[in-house]
Design a protein around this motif. Sequence first.
Motif, PDB file in Angstrom:
ATOM      1  N   ILE A   1       0.263 -21.726  10.412  1.00 24.27           N
ATOM      2  CA  ILE A   1       0.304 -21.484   8.963  1.00 24.27           C
ATOM      3  C   ILE A   1       0.916 -20.116   8.720  1.00 24.27           C
ATOM      4  CG2 ILE A   1      -1.024 -21.316   6.829  1.00 24.27           C
ATOM      5  CD1 ILE A   1      -3.281 -22.849   8.369  1.00 24.27           C
ATOM      6  N   ILE A   2       1.961 -20.081   7.917  1.00 23.13           N
ATOM      7  CA  ILE A   2       2.600 -18.824   7.522  1.00 23.13           C
ATOM      8  C   ILE A   2       2.042 -18.406   6.170  1.00 23.13           C
ATOM      9  CG2 ILE A   2       4.780 -17.715   6.886  1.00 23.13           C
ATOM     10  CD1 ILE A   2       6.158 -19.800   8.757  1.00 23.13           C
ATOM     11  N   LEU A   3       1.624 -17.163   6.072  1.00 22.07           N
ATOM     12  CA  LEU A   3       1.162 -16.595   4.809  1.00 22.07           C
ATOM     13  C   LEU A   3       2.143 -15.499   4.411  1.00 22.07           C
ATOM     14  CD1 LEU A   3      -1.030 -16.359   2.589  1.00 22.07           C
ATOM     15  CD2 LEU A   3      -2.176 -14.675   4.047  1.00 22.07           C
ATOM     16  N   ARG A   4       2.700 -15.606   3.211  1.00 19.69           N
ATOM     17  CA  ARG A   4       3.701 -14.649   2.765  1.00 19.69           C
ATOM     18  C   ARG A   4       3.511 -14.326   1.294  1.00 19.69           C
ATOM     19  NH1 ARG A   4       8.252 -17.266  -0.013  1.00 19.69           N
ATOM     20  NH2 ARG A   4       9.547 -15.479   0.557  1.00 19.69           N
ATOM     21  N   GLY A   5       4.128 -13.225   0.857  1.00 22.18           N
ATOM     22  CA  GLY A   5       4.188 -12.930  -0.562  1.00 22.18           C
ATOM     23  C   GLY A   5       5.530 -13.383  -1.100  1.00 22.18           C
ATOM     24  N   THR A   6       6.070 -12.615  -2.028  1.00 21.83           N
ATOM     25  CA  THR A   6       7.400 -12.928  -2.548  1.00 21.83           C
ATOM     26  C   THR A   6       8.452 -12.322  -1.623  1.00 21.83           C
ATOM     27  OG1 THR A   6       7.556 -10.924  -3.897  1.00 21.83           O
ATOM     28  CG2 THR A   6       6.427 -12.823  -4.874  1.00 21.83           C
ATOM     29  N   ASN A   7       9.706 -12.399  -2.034  1.00 16.91           N
ATOM     30  CA  ASN A   7      10.781 -11.815  -1.226  1.00 16.91           C
ATOM     31  C   ASN A   7      10.776 -10.295  -1.262  1.00 16.91           C
ATOM     32  OD1 ASN A   7      11.769 -14.350  -0.495  1.00 16.91           O
ATOM     33  ND2 ASN A   7      13.075 -14.473  -2.308  1.00 16.91           N
ATOM     34  N   THR A   8       9.990  -9.701  -2.168  1.00 15.81           N
ATOM     35  CA  THR A   8      10.011  -8.241  -2.318  1.00 15.81           C
ATOM     36  C   THR A   8       8.650  -7.577  -2.150  1.00 15.81           C
ATOM     37  OG1 THR A   8       9.767  -8.476  -4.725  1.00 15.81           O
ATOM     38  CG2 THR A   8      12.017  -8.301  -3.857  1.00 15.81           C
ATOM     39  N   ILE A   9       7.572  -8.349  -2.108  1.00 15.01           N
ATOM     40  CA  ILE A   9       6.233  -7.749  -2.060  1.00 15.01           C
ATOM     41  C   ILE A   9       5.245  -8.704  -1.405  1.00 15.01           C
ATOM     42  CG2 ILE A   9       5.859  -8.567  -4.428  1.00 15.01           C
ATOM     43  CD1 ILE A   9       4.130  -5.561  -2.847  1.00 15.01           C
ATOM     44  N   PHE A  10       4.393  -8.169  -0.546  1.00 14.97           N
ATOM     45  CA  PHE A  10       3.288  -8.984  -0.042  1.00 14.97           C
ATOM     46  C   PHE A  10       2.104  -8.856  -0.996  1.00 14.97           C
ATOM     47  CE2 PHE A  10      -0.503  -9.799   2.583  1.00 14.97           C
ATOM     48  CZ  PHE A  10      -0.234 -11.111   2.919  1.00 14.97           C
TER      49      PHE A  10
ATOM     50  N   GLY B   1       8.418  -5.685   1.589  1.00 14.03           N
ATOM     51  CA  GLY B   1       7.946  -4.709   0.619  1.00 14.03           C
ATOM     52  C   GLY B   1       6.688  -4.026   1.104  1.00 14.03           C
ATOM     53  N   PHE B   2       5.689  -3.899   0.209  1.00 12.56           N
ATOM     54  CA  PHE B   2       4.493  -3.193   0.642  1.00 12.56           C
ATOM     55  C   PHE B   2       3.291  -4.112   0.772  1.00 12.56           C
ATOM     56  CE2 PHE B   2       5.387  -2.118  -3.831  1.00 12.56           C
ATOM     57  CZ  PHE B   2       4.265  -2.574  -4.490  1.00 12.56           C
ATOM     58  N   CYS B   3       2.372  -3.658   1.610  1.00 12.33           N
ATOM     59  CA  CYS B   3       1.177  -4.414   1.992  1.00 12.33           C
ATOM     60  C   CYS B   3       0.035  -3.407   1.961  1.00 12.33           C
ATOM     61  CB  CYS B   3       1.396  -5.013   3.376  1.00 12.33           C
ATOM     62  SG  CYS B   3       0.026  -5.985   4.021  1.00 12.33           S
ATOM     63  N   ILE B   4      -0.698  -3.370   0.856  1.00 16.54           N
ATOM     64  CA  ILE B   4      -1.592  -2.256   0.553  1.00 16.54           C
ATOM     65  C   ILE B   4      -3.050  -2.722   0.494  1.00 16.54           C
ATOM     66  CG2 ILE B   4      -2.049  -0.370  -1.072  1.00 16.54           C
ATOM     67  CD1 ILE B   4       0.743  -0.330   0.204  1.00 16.54           C
ATOM     68  N   GLY B   5      -3.949  -1.854   0.964  1.00 16.62           N
ATOM     69  CA  GLY B   5      -5.385  -2.059   0.768  1.00 16.62           C
ATOM     70  C   GLY B   5      -5.857  -3.431   1.207  1.00 16.62           C
ATOM     71  N   GLY B   6      -6.362  -4.195   0.246  1.00 13.44           N
ATOM     72  CA  GLY B   6      -6.849  -5.537   0.540  1.00 13.44           C
ATOM     73  C   GLY B   6      -5.771  -6.450   1.079  1.00 13.44           C
ATOM     74  N   GLY B   7      -4.509  -6.210   0.677  1.00 14.69           N
ATOM     75  CA  GLY B   7      -3.399  -6.979   1.237  1.00 14.69           C
ATOM     76  C   GLY B   7      -3.255  -6.717   2.719  1.00 14.69           C
ATOM     77  N   SER B   8      -3.422  -5.455   3.119  1.00  9.38           N
ATOM     78  CA  SER B   8      -3.389  -5.102   4.531  1.00  9.38           C
ATOM     79  C   SER B   8      -4.571  -5.717   5.269  1.00  9.38           C
ATOM     80  CB  SER B   8      -3.399  -3.575   4.693  1.00  9.38           C
ATOM     81  OG  SER B   8      -3.324  -3.190   6.041  1.00  9.38           O
ATOM     82  N   ALA B   9      -5.748  -5.721   4.641  1.00  9.32           N
ATOM     83  CA  ALA B   9      -6.925  -6.337   5.254  1.00  9.32           C
ATOM     84  C   ALA B   9      -6.691  -7.825   5.501  1.00  9.32           C
ATOM     85  CB  ALA B   9      -8.147  -6.136   4.360  1.00  9.32           C
TER      86      ALA B   9
ATOM     87  N   ILE C   1       4.536  -9.990  10.846  1.00 10.50           N
ATOM     88  CA  ILE C   1       5.965  -9.725  10.897  1.00 10.50           C
ATOM     89  C   ILE C   1       6.332  -8.979   9.628  1.00 10.50           C
ATOM     90  CG2 ILE C   1       8.265 -10.776  11.013  1.00 10.50           C
ATOM     91  CD1 ILE C   1       6.743 -13.309  12.113  1.00 10.50           C
ATOM     92  N   ALA C   2       7.168  -7.964   9.732  1.00 14.25           N
ATOM     93  CA  ALA C   2       7.524  -7.184   8.542  1.00 14.25           C
ATOM     94  C   ALA C   2       9.008  -6.867   8.533  1.00 14.25           C
ATOM     95  CB  ALA C   2       6.718  -5.888   8.492  1.00 14.25           C
ATOM     96  N   GLY C   3       9.584  -6.861   7.341  1.00 11.58           N
ATOM     97  CA  GLY C   3      10.944  -6.377   7.166  1.00 11.58           C
ATOM     98  C   GLY C   3      10.989  -4.882   7.438  1.00 11.58           C
ATOM     99  N   GLU C   4      12.145  -4.373   7.823  1.00 14.47           N
ATOM    100  CA  GLU C   4      12.244  -2.997   8.296  1.00 14.47           C
ATOM    101  C   GLU C   4      11.921  -1.950   7.228  1.00 14.47           C
ATOM    102  OE1 GLU C   4      16.193  -2.602   9.768  1.00 14.47           O
ATOM    103  OE2 GLU C   4      17.148  -3.138   7.857  1.00 14.47           O
ATOM    104  N   SER C   5      12.036  -2.297   5.943  1.00 15.24           N
ATOM    105  CA  SER C   5      11.695  -1.344   4.885  1.00 15.24           C
ATOM    106  C   SER C   5      10.268  -1.510   4.379  1.00 15.24           C
ATOM    107  CB  SER C   5      12.668  -1.489   3.701  1.00 15.24           C
ATOM    108  OG  SER C   5      13.983  -1.147   4.089  1.00 15.24           O
ATOM    109  N   ALA C   6       9.551  -2.466   4.938  1.00 20.34           N
ATOM    110  CA  ALA C   6       8.174  -2.705   4.498  1.00 20.34           C
ATOM    111  C   ALA C   6       7.270  -1.564   4.959  1.00 20.34           C
ATOM    112  CB  ALA C   6       7.666  -4.035   5.048  1.00 20.34           C
ATOM    113  N   HIS C   7       6.151  -1.406   4.261  1.00 17.59           N
ATOM    114  CA  HIS C   7       5.147  -0.453   4.731  1.00 17.59           C
ATOM    115  C   HIS C   7       3.761  -0.965   4.398  1.00 17.59           C
ATOM    116  CE1 HIS C   7       5.372   1.110   0.520  1.00 17.59           C
ATOM    117  NE2 HIS C   7       4.093   1.362   0.718  1.00 17.59           N
TER     118      HIS C   7
END
Length: 264
Positions: A52-61, A110-118, A127-133
């Motif tokens: 199962i792949i879990l993703r956000g949009t093309n610009t933000i998790f 894009g970014f993966c913050i707080g609860g998104g990171s959890a 897996i992350a794009g090179e500009s993601a944080h």
Amino acid sequence: MSFDFLTIEKHLGYAVVTIDRGDGINALSRKLMRELTTVAEDFVDDLETTAIILRGTNTIFSAGADLKDPEGNTNKGGALIARRHALKIGPDMCGAWERLEQITICAVEGFCIGGGSALAMACDWRIAGESAHMRLPEVPLAMNMSWHSVPRIVRAVGPSKAKLYTILGEKLGAPEALEWGMIDFMTKDGKALDKAIELAEKVAALPPISVRMSKESINMTANALNQATTFMDRDQFMLSSSSTDFPEAVDAFLNKRDPKFTGG
């Protein structure tokens, strides 16, 4: 079952779950967290899906918990037991994803913050794009890091780097996250989903029962003490968020008065 903020695409042996709340930042409102828990639970009896792949949009998790969600304020009014119960929603969501027998792959742009990171750390591979944080703003916002995520972070990067990541609340770019072990693969921007699909197809080509038993064995070994070390983290959250520092820090964050908290 239909969802307001999630779409599910099923392919041969794998599925893609996309988060799109429509707010541009995929903030984790309580409604979205309930949907994420439900969709994970829906996969429990799915014997045709091996990954199962879990993703956000093309610009933000995800920008993490929605601090403006009127349903999410657990510090005002109500009985203490009800407020404590309300704090189960985040750890229950992460736990539902971690317990899945299928291999879970988190694709981050894009970014993966707080609860998104959890939530990302509750998945098997990231897996992350090179500009993601990634970033955990909780401690600078006068909160502890909860949702049973501390053992997952420690397991990935070790205690020293876990302290740097959790306590300082600073951005961790994809190249450094890869070096630390927070993510498993880094791609060109916009290609995280492609890499996730590549991995999912490899997993889907394997005998599914062997995949599931192997994941369960590894998780039982790695996670044996997780609950024992984090069972009180929501109580710690209730304590830390009752301090006078908490509303001041959150107000500064929401109104972008502190430059440390801007930009995800």
